[in-house]
Design an enzyme around this catalytic site. Structure first.
Site, PDB file in Angstrom:
ATOM      1  N   ARG A  64       0.825  -1.219   0.000  1.00 24.03           N
ATOM      2  CA  ARG A  64       0.000   0.000   0.000  1.00 24.03           C
ATOM      3  C   ARG A  64       0.850   1.256   0.000  1.00 24.03           C
ATOM      4  O   ARG A  64       0.389   2.333  -0.397  1.00 24.03           O
ATOM      5  CB  ARG A  64      -0.991  -0.032   1.170  1.00 24.03           C
ATOM      6  N   GLU A 101       4.141  -7.261  12.936  1.00 26.70           N
ATOM      7  CA  GLU A 101       3.095  -7.421  13.969  1.00 26.70           C
ATOM      8  C   GLU A 101       2.517  -8.842  13.873  1.00 26.70           C
ATOM      9  O   GLU A 101       2.176  -9.441  14.866  1.00 26.70           O
ATOM     10  CB  GLU A 101       1.992  -6.375  13.759  1.00 26.70           C
TER      11      GLU A 101
END
Ligand code: AMP
Length: 176
Positions: A64, A101
């Site tokens: 992105r 993460e």
């Protein structure tokens, strides 16, 4: 009264619980991309912040970061360089490994993508633990670039990703 632009951007981000793994709340920014006013607002934010820095190149992080970074590079009339996940770039690469993460990964950049002394900023959609951006920072510094800032549309402040970026100044437009 009209909703302030920054609030409209914030309101458009969609929380997807348990994606891509249980326990992760994924911040889906695609509603911003699909709305012409919100997409323009987000790009204009990056462009206004970056113009005074007189950069030579924008570095976008897979995937992105490409969407935002490429539009900002176009608006500023500078080059765009992708940092991609391992195995995606066709030419000789520099690489760096990092913790995510939700997993582990390696990022790569073409060895000739940045010349020593070039002024760059890194752009991605979201700062979470900071692992991706820290690896990207390492790569561009290894190549002799002057890294001015790492910029994100969204920062998940509770994950303290900024700490992993060390000396790199961080700019984020929306904090959660
Ligand atoms: P990190 O390395 O932990 O800072 O993760 C940042 C990268 O993973 C960015 O490229 C994000 O697009 C993606 N990412 C990590 N966590 C999330 C999340 N909760 N929502 C959306 N994207 C995320």
């Amino acid at each position: 009264m009209d909703t302030p632009p920054i609030q409209r951007l914030r309101d458009a981000i969609r929380d997807i619980p348990d994606f891509p793994k249980p326990g992760i709340v994924f911040k889906d920014i695609t509603p911003i991309l699909a709305d012409p006013q919100l997409f323009k607002l987000s790009i204009d934010g990056f462009v206004e912040a970056t113009r005074p820095l007189r950069v030579d190149k924008i570095i976008g992080i897979d995937a992105r970061g490409f969407v935002f970074g490429a539009a900002v590079a176009y608006a500023l009339g500078v080059g765009f360089v992708p940092i991609r996940k391992k195995g995606k770039l066709p030419f000789q690469c520099e690489s760096a490994a990092y913790q995510l993460e939700y997993g582990e990964a390696v990022v790569e950049i073409h060895v000739d993508a940045i010349k020593p002394g070039e002024r760059v900023v890194i752009i991605d959609d979201l700062l979470a633990t900071g692992g991706t951006a820290a690896a990207a920072s390492l790569l561009v510094r290894q190549m002799g670039a002057v890294l001015l800032e790492a910029q994100f549309l969204v920062e998940l402040g509770f994950l303290n990703g900024a700490i992993r970026l060390g000396p790199t100044p961080i700019r984020s437009f929306l904090k959660f």
